[in-house]
Motif scaffolding. Structure first.
Motif, PDB file in Angstrom:
ATOM      1  N   ASP A  71     -13.495  25.375 -28.536  1.00 40.82           N
ATOM      2  CA  ASP A  71     -12.767  25.150 -27.288  1.00 40.82           C
ATOM      3  C   ASP A  71     -13.493  24.059 -26.531  1.00 40.82           C
ATOM      4  O   ASP A  71     -14.531  24.302 -25.915  1.00 40.82           O
ATOM      5  CB  ASP A  71     -12.695  26.445 -26.466  1.00 40.82           C
ATOM      6  CG  ASP A  71     -11.656  26.340 -25.365  1.00 40.82           C
ATOM      7  OD1 ASP A  71     -11.525  25.240 -24.775  1.00 40.82           O
ATOM      8  OD2 ASP A  71     -10.978  27.346 -25.095  1.00 40.82           O
ATOM      9  N   ILE A  72     -12.958  22.857 -26.660  1.00 40.15           N
ATOM     10  CA  ILE A  72     -13.588  21.717 -25.989  1.00 40.15           C
ATOM     11  C   ILE A  72     -12.707  21.235 -24.845  1.00 40.15           C
ATOM     12  O   ILE A  72     -12.817  20.100 -24.404  1.00 40.15           O
ATOM     13  CB  ILE A  72     -13.843  20.574 -26.988  1.00 40.15           C
ATOM     14  CG1 ILE A  72     -12.543  20.160 -27.683  1.00 40.15           C
ATOM     15  CG2 ILE A  72     -14.855  21.009 -28.038  1.00 40.15           C
ATOM     16  CD1 ILE A  72     -12.630  18.833 -28.388  1.00 40.15           C
TER      17      ILE A  72
ATOM     18  N   GLU B  41      -7.676  25.928 -26.323  1.00 35.85           N
ATOM     19  CA  GLU B  41      -7.821  24.940 -25.255  1.00 35.85           C
ATOM     20  C   GLU B  41      -7.843  25.608 -23.898  1.00 35.85           C
ATOM     21  O   GLU B  41      -6.816  26.018 -23.365  1.00 35.85           O
ATOM     22  CB  GLU B  41      -6.675  23.922 -25.345  1.00 35.85           C
ATOM     23  CG  GLU B  41      -6.924  22.674 -24.515  1.00 35.85           C
ATOM     24  CD  GLU B  41      -5.894  21.573 -24.796  1.00 35.85           C
ATOM     25  OE1 GLU B  41      -5.775  21.151 -25.965  1.00 35.85           O
ATOM     26  OE2 GLU B  41      -5.214  21.176 -23.842  1.00 35.85           O
ATOM     27  N   THR B  42      -9.049  25.766 -23.375  1.00 30.71           N
ATOM     28  CA  THR B  42      -9.218  26.262 -22.013  1.00 30.71           C
ATOM     29  C   THR B  42      -9.774  25.098 -21.210  1.00 30.71           C
ATOM     30  O   THR B  42     -10.885  24.641 -21.472  1.00 30.71           O
ATOM     31  CB  THR B  42     -10.232  27.434 -21.984  1.00 30.71           C
ATOM     32  OG1 THR B  42      -9.875  28.370 -23.004  1.00 30.71           O
ATOM     33  CG2 THR B  42     -10.233  28.124 -20.641  1.00 30.71           C
ATOM     34  N   ALA B  43      -8.994  24.595 -20.297  1.00 38.65           N
ATOM     35  CA  ALA B  43      -9.394  23.379 -19.590  1.00 38.65           C
ATOM     36  C   ALA B  43     -10.661  23.600 -18.779  1.00 38.65           C
ATOM     37  O   ALA B  43     -10.844  24.648 -18.149  1.00 38.65           O
ATOM     38  CB  ALA B  43      -8.266  22.919 -18.677  1.00 38.65           C
ATOM     39  N   ALA B  44     -11.529  22.589 -18.797  1.00 40.06           N
ATOM     40  CA  ALA B  44     -12.656  22.593 -17.871  1.00 40.06           C
ATOM     41  C   ALA B  44     -12.105  22.426 -16.467  1.00 40.06           C
ATOM     42  O   ALA B  44     -11.144  21.683 -16.257  1.00 40.06           O
ATOM     43  CB  ALA B  44     -13.599  21.442 -18.189  1.00 40.06           C
ATOM     44  N   THR B  45     -12.704  23.131 -15.512  1.00 41.47           N
ATOM     45  CA  THR B  45     -12.238  22.993 -14.128  1.00 41.47           C
ATOM     46  C   THR B  45     -13.092  22.001 -13.359  1.00 41.47           C
ATOM     47  O   THR B  45     -12.825  21.708 -12.209  1.00 41.47           O
ATOM     48  CB  THR B  45     -12.296  24.354 -13.404  1.00 41.47           C
ATOM     49  OG1 THR B  45     -13.668  24.762 -13.360  1.00 41.47           O
ATOM     50  CG2 THR B  45     -11.482  25.399 -14.139  1.00 41.47           C
TER      51      THR B  45
ATOM     52  N   PRO C  15     -11.064  16.213 -13.630  1.00 42.10           N
ATOM     53  CA  PRO C  15      -9.600  16.142 -13.566  1.00 42.10           C
ATOM     54  C   PRO C  15      -8.912  16.084 -14.931  1.00 42.10           C
ATOM     55  O   PRO C  15      -7.727  16.404 -15.019  1.00 42.10           O
ATOM     56  CB  PRO C  15      -9.336  14.852 -12.768  1.00 42.10           C
ATOM     57  CG  PRO C  15     -10.599  14.081 -12.801  1.00 42.10           C
ATOM     58  CD  PRO C  15     -11.703  15.074 -12.945  1.00 42.10           C
ATOM     59  N   LEU C  16      -9.616  15.679 -15.981  1.00 39.55           N
ATOM     60  CA  LEU C  16      -8.983  15.674 -17.301  1.00 39.55           C
ATOM     61  C   LEU C  16      -9.076  17.037 -17.993  1.00 39.55           C
ATOM     62  O   LEU C  16      -8.403  17.277 -18.987  1.00 39.55           O
ATOM     63  CB  LEU C  16      -9.623  14.604 -18.203  1.00 39.55           C
ATOM     64  CG  LEU C  16      -9.351  13.130 -17.885  1.00 39.55           C
ATOM     65  CD1 LEU C  16     -10.103  12.227 -18.851  1.00 39.55           C
ATOM     66  CD2 LEU C  16      -7.857  12.811 -17.926  1.00 39.55           C
ATOM     67  N   GLY C  17      -9.944  17.884 -17.511  1.00 43.35           N
ATOM     68  CA  GLY C  17     -10.124  19.197 -18.156  1.00 43.35           C
ATOM     69  C   GLY C  17     -10.912  19.125 -19.454  1.00 43.35           C
ATOM     70  O   GLY C  17     -10.854  20.023 -20.283  1.00 43.35           O
ATOM     71  N   VAL C  18     -11.655  18.034 -19.643  1.00 46.79           N
ATOM     72  CA  VAL C  18     -12.375  17.818 -20.910  1.00 46.79           C
ATOM     73  C   VAL C  18     -13.786  18.400 -20.834  1.00 46.79           C
ATOM     74  O   VAL C  18     -14.343  18.569 -19.762  1.00 46.79           O
ATOM     75  CB  VAL C  18     -12.452  16.319 -21.251  1.00 46.79           C
ATOM     76  CG1 VAL C  18     -11.053  15.757 -21.488  1.00 46.79           C
ATOM     77  CG2 VAL C  18     -13.160  15.532 -20.144  1.00 46.79           C
ATOM     78  N   LYS C  19     -14.347  18.694 -22.037  1.00 50.47           N
ATOM     79  CA  LYS C  19     -15.677  19.320 -22.064  1.00 50.47           C
ATOM     80  C   LYS C  19     -16.706  18.566 -22.906  1.00 50.47           C
ATOM     81  O   LYS C  19     -17.901  18.700 -22.683  1.00 50.47           O
ATOM     82  CB  LYS C  19     -15.570  20.743 -22.623  1.00 50.47           C
ATOM     83  CG  LYS C  19     -14.674  21.688 -21.824  1.00 50.47           C
ATOM     84  CD  LYS C  19     -14.716  23.079 -22.441  1.00 50.47           C
ATOM     85  CE  LYS C  19     -13.723  24.032 -21.805  1.00 50.47           C
ATOM     86  NZ  LYS C  19     -13.666  25.316 -22.552  1.00 50.47           N
TER      87      LYS C  19
END
Lengths: 284, 813
Positions: free
Chosen positions: B667-668, B730-734, B737-741
């Motif tokens: 999950d990135i 896929e759990t978005a990073a908070t 703004p892109l939610g990428v990790k």
């Protein structure tokens, strides 16, 4: 990674090559496929005054039928040995072992004769040559002579070749209809053999009529596992016979120690792999 | 673009940089040829520790083509120059001076002692053999245990100790958890292990190379580096040059893995030599030089204790590290093991935690960042000991993990080591992985093989990992005494023809920034993927940046690109409103067009760019430019996670390990380019598997690196690896703004313990509870056999069968 300076000679006949070597004296090196020599030069582990390149000598390349033997030119590449129908039909063990040599790039450049003359005990073609009773045809200043594989390999990276000698070709007695297997054991796919076993057998019905076993990297030179051969011949080829015979595989061996294996482990591997090699050979 | 255009982000685009890289139609540092260029070669110490009593360079100076030969004293007569260490982990850290060329003593085999400059690289190398150095051998310090022992000889005599620093985190002191000693002493189950993180070589594809041109007032350095911006500032500071007169260019760079996160003696020597001679100089190393002189990675002894209640609830975790720094501290040095401090607690809720790390000098090549840098070491230890705890409890190892991990509805979660994990869903990733892997089916087969005594035993290994990516929030780096911040810079230039140049401070060396950044900008600005050029790696065009390492490029640098694009749009909006005679508030921006809401009137951003270029008719007070820049400093790290499952077949007769299957569900967060992600996962997995099974930098008792070539340092090829099954949740990073990790290190971090756990699991019934890495066939075979002997099985009789093995060679080695 730049070699020290050297003179370079590329003769077009064996006679010229022998003369070039004799002229150059003791610090000359023969270049065959270059798969071992070039790294050694680049790392400056060797600094020959002259390099004699055999690459332009056409008579050293190719495989031919000479009645009771298959004759392989010393400069025949591994790739050509691998694909040759004569080798496949009459010296299957050699084809099987050549299949395992390094990678396709190396097999397209490296040569059968170069590998034997380099005499690395971890090289994969020495034990098959020994097991198949190959004979080396050598040319020096005094003309040509034939040396058996058993006499040819003398020590780590040492053969009976004199400084001005060139290995011209290898006569491999035909082992027509023998089944064969080369059991190789290494840490990664493109590494030298830690231990390998070259096995070729002739079966009559369910019985082993003849067997030849050669061991790679179990001493400073390739080793023939004669005790195993004797324990197999005349017996039925069942699992128990093979296992019992393979127990003799380490007899007479004196392997080196390195980071991958000590003596005890190498000898253990020789037994296990010998059993597997014979089993696979019997299975065809 | 049409209104129906498919978003670029998420597309599996083939990388735009690949054609030039694969066909060799690019320029590496070693390809740079300048008029009057001369070449350098370094003489390296063959001995690990010695006093230099004399260096005679006279014969070398007479060699053909030789222009000069310099020793350390020639380059730095005052003995004042030392390579930078940017991360003093404690105020009293001992930081020995690391000279350009050894002065007085050599402290590891491979340290440069003299440099030859000649017309050609070949002549320079030829002359090395003519330099005569007298060495007076000193006792060699090897291995962290020996280095910290009482009365140990010293690497640096003037320091009086081999210890550089001791760094401690204690949850009781930090107020983030309880007292670990109390937790351990009152727990029902306690498991203690000592794990060894062997030393690794980063083994990047392109060897290091540097060219320095001193012939203009602004000196130019090309270097095969990950960090051109850091290098520029550090070279200026280290050598006392005015920073504005140094330009650094990292052209295409062939890999780094942390190994090119460095400011090297060779780079600094090249500058000094170039200035002395007034000529451009080049140095390109051989692979043999890389192996002995470029920094290594890992090399820790890890003492770890975990405590739990009988039901499997973890109560405490205690970690004591001895980290081998080699002879000197590199640029990040002791910071690497300290980064691990935050990752030992991993995805688990641990109520009490204590971590200590002692950084230690030995007479070996220095260690520094290598893919994962501190986090793989930590992940290995915790995931290995979770399996050992499960075995001790008689619990399924996944059940134990599930019992202790942070549940998806508990995020954000502040861990015992004080990080706040913003998001994650360990249940979802695990469920998917278990299903893809056929966990139950493999467990069944494992039982069957055990029952029938198959010579090939099956094992299952688990690694449920997380990592901290996006190095880093500057305030966190400040709190850890790091010498710089962790922001990143980007700029966007809107060209008159509607094309776009994007400047990034991240410095790619194989990752595919040009493709990913183009995809991001294409969506942000609504311009074509092929209309975007990414500029990087040259401090003249990309003037500001902190470069690429620690999975930071996308999560920090990529966000800076988004922020810059937002500024471009904001500027363009004003102009577009003016051009269409509409109010800014009535404009919508989508797919590259400003549209007056509720009408067909629109103008493309390219048209706005042209209008701004002409500047004939701009609103009052508006500068004629859309170009914008942004610097992004993250508020938090990002926390990718995943569940990795590995099945191994272990041949108990030979000890050979075969990877049967490998499944990972990572999950990135949001994915920009799935093809790049896939490449990162496969490469990362290969490197992690390599640590488990193949790679090790080995020194002999004299401090000579015996695995100094790829014949002995075993980097696996595709032939040695299985076909990996990779998938994602896929759990978005908070935190952005892109939610990428970030994905650059995930595979490497997660896979090593999965493989080792699988091998141990395969032979645990032989009494095996650990095998030292790399798990060579001999070590595995010995472990199985030793276990048999301990259990009174075959081989237990002295002198009989396998029991006759020399005890001096027994056990894992």
């Amino acid at each position: 990674m730049i070699p020290a300076p050297f003179d370079y000679v590329a003769p077009s006949t064996v006679d010229e090559a022998v003369r070039a070597l004799a002229d150059a004296g003791e610090d000359a090196k023969v270049l065959a496929g270059g798969q071992s020599l070039l790294p050694v030069l680049r790392m400056r582990l060797a600094a020959p005054t002259t390099v004699v390149d055999l690459g332009k000598i056409g008579e050293l390349k190719g495989v031919r039928d000479e009645g009771d033997a298959v004759v392989i030119g010393a400069m025949t590449t591994h790739y050509d040995v691998q694909r040759d129908p004569l080798v496949h039909d009459h010296a299957l063990l050699l084809a099987r072992a050549t299949d395992t040599v390094a990678d396709p790039q190396v097999r397209h450049r490296g040569t059968f004769g170069g590998s034997l003359a380099h005499a690395d005990p971890a090289g994969d073609l020495l034990a098959p040559a020994l097991a198949l009773d190959a004979e080396m045809v050598v040319q020096g200043t005094g003309g040509r002579r034939t040396v058996s594989a058993a006499e040819f390999f003398q020590d780590f990276f040492t053969t009976s070749l004199a400084p001005e000698d060139i290995l011209v070709e290898v006569r491999v007695p035909k082992h027509t209809g023998w089944s064969a297997h080369y059991e190789k054991f290494n840490r990664v796919a493109q590494a030298w053999s830690m231990v390998a076993v070259a096995a070729t057998v002739r079966a009559e019905g369910g019985t082993i009529a003849e067997a030849r076993i050669g061991l790679t990297n179990m001493a400073s030179i390739p080793v023939r596992a004669t005790a195993v051969e004797q324990a197999l011949v005349g017996r039925s080829a069942d699992a128990e016979t093979i296992r019992a015979a393979a127990e003799h595989a380490a007899e007479g061996t004196s392997p080196t120690v390195d980071g991958n294996a000590d003596v005890e482990y190498r000898q253990h591997l020789a037994k296990v792999l010998t059993g597997r090699a014979v089993e696979s050979a019997m299975a065809g | 673009m049409t209104a129906m255009a498919e978003p670029e982000v998420g597309r599996a685009r083939v990388r735009k940089e690949d054609e030039r890289l694969i066909t060799g139609r690019t320029r590496w540092t070693d390809n740079i040829a300048l008029p009057g260029l001369v070449h350098m070669a370094f003489l390296r110490s063959p001995t690990a520790h010695a006093r230099i009593t004399a260096i005679d360079t006279s014969a070398a100076k007479e060699m053909p083509g030789v222009i000069a030969v310099y020793t350390g004293d020639d380059l730095d007569p005052g003995g004042e120059v030392g390579m930078p260490n940017a991360w003093p982990i404690t105020p009293d850290q001992k930081t020995p001076r690391r000279p350009m060329l050894a002065q007085g003593t050599v402290n590891f085999a491979g340290e440069a002692v003299a440099v030859v400059i000649a017309r050609s690289a070949a002549e320079a190398e030829d002359a090395l053999a003519e330099i005569d150095v007298d060495y007076d051998d000193l006792p060699v310090v090897l291995g962290v245990d020996d280095a910290v022992a009482d009365g140990a000889p010293l690497v640096h005599e003037d320091m009086g100790t081999n210890t550089s620093a001791e760094w401690i985190f204690d949850s009781a002191e930090a107020g983030s958890g309880g007292d670990v000693q109390q937790a351990i002493s009152s727990s029902e189950v306690v498991v203690t292990r000592r794990f060894r993180q062997q030393r690794l070589v980063p083994a990047f594809m392109e060897p290091r190379s540097v060219v320095v041109d001193p012939t203009a007032p602004q000196l130019t350095m090309w270097s095969a580096t990950q960090v051109p911006h850091i290098l520029k500032t550090m070279v200026a500071m280290t050598l006392g040059l005015p920073e504005h007169q140094v330009r650094v260019i990292a052209p295409d760079v062939g890999g780094g893995f942390g190994g090119k996160l460095a400011v090297t003696p060779e780079e600094c020597a090249a500058v000094v030599v170039a200035q002395k001679l007034g000529k451009p100089v080049k140095w390109t190393e051989s692979r043999s030089e890389t192996m002995v002189s470029a920094h290594h990675g890992r090399d820790q002894m890890q003492d770890i204790t975990i405590s739990a209640s009988r039901d499997g609830t973890i109560t405490g975790l205690k970690v004591d590290l001895l980290a081998d720094m080699g002879a000197y501290l590199g640029i990040v040095g002791g910071g690497v093991p300290v980064l691990g401090a935050f990752m030992f607690n991993a995805i688990y809720k641990i109520p009490a935690y204590r971590f200590s790390c002692t950084t230690v000098f030995t007479n070996t090549t220095l260690t520094d960042a290598y893919r994962g840098a501190g986090r793989p070491e930590a992940t290995f230890a915790i995931e290995r000991i979770m399996d050992e705890l499960a075995a001790e409890l008689g619990m399924d190892p996944m059940e134990l993990r599930e019992k202790n991990w942070i549940k998806h509805d508990e995020f954000p979660y502040t861990t015992v080591s004080t990080l706040t994990y913003d998001s994650g869903n360990y249940e979802a990733a695990t469920a998917k992985a278990m299903q893809l892997f056929d966990y139950d089916g493999l467990r069944r087969e494992q039982r069957e093989r055990r029952e029938r005594g198959d010579r090939v035993q099956l094992g299952i290994g688990i690694s449920t990992f997380t990592e901290m990516c996006g190095l880093a929030p500057s305030r966190v780096l400040g709190s850890l005494d790091y010498g710089a911040g962790g922001w990143e810079h980007a700029a966007i230039r809107m060209l008159p023809t509607g094309k776009v140049e994007v400047v990034t401070g991240a410095s790619p060396h194989g990752q595919g920034h040009e493709t990913a950044w183009s995809q991001i900008v294409a969506d942000q600005l609504g311009v074509g993927f092929d209309d975007i050029e990414i500029l990087h790696g040259d401090t003249q065009s990309s003037h500001k940046g902190l470069d690429t390492y620690g999975s930071r490029s996308l999560t920090v640098g990529g966000i800076a690109v988004v922020k810059a694009a937002e500024k471009v749009i904001a500027k363009a909006r004003k102009v577009a409103a003016h051009l269409m005679e509409a109010s800014e508030d009535d404009l919508e921006f989508a797919d590259g067009k400003f549209t007056v809401r509720g009408t067909d009137t629109s103008t493309a951003i390219q048209d706005v760019a042209l209008a701004v270029f002409a500047a004939h008719d701009l609103p009052e007070g508006v500068e004629p430019t859309l170009d914008s820049e942004a610097v992004f400093d993250p508020e938090n790290f990002s926390f990718p996670h995943g569940t990795h499952l590995c099945a191994t077949e272990v041949d108990t007769e030979t000890g050979r390990v075969r990877l049967r299957s490998y499944v990972c569900v990572d999950d990135i967060g949001k994915v920009i380019n799935p093809l790049i992600v896939e490449g990162q996962m496969h490469g990362g997995l290969a490197q992690g598997v390599a640590q488990a099974l193949f790679e090790e930098a080995v020194y002999d008792e004299f401090g000579t690196l015996t695995s100094g070539t790829f014949a002995d340092y075993l980097v696996p090829s595709t032939m040695d690896l299985p076909s990996f099954t990779t998938d994602r949740t896929e759990t978005a990073a908070t935190s952005n703004p892109l939610g990428v990790k970030g994905v650059g290190e995930a595979g490497t971090i997660a896979s090593t313990p999965a493989v080792v756990n699988a091998v141990v699991d395969a032979v645990r019934h032989h009494g095996v509870d650990d095998i030292e890495m790399p798990l060579s066939p001999m070590r595995v075979w010995r472990a199985v056999h030793k276990g048999d002997a301990a259990a009174g099985g075959p081989g237990a009789e002295a002198g009989g069968g396998l029991g006759s093995i020399d005890s001096a060679h027994g056990g894992a080695q």
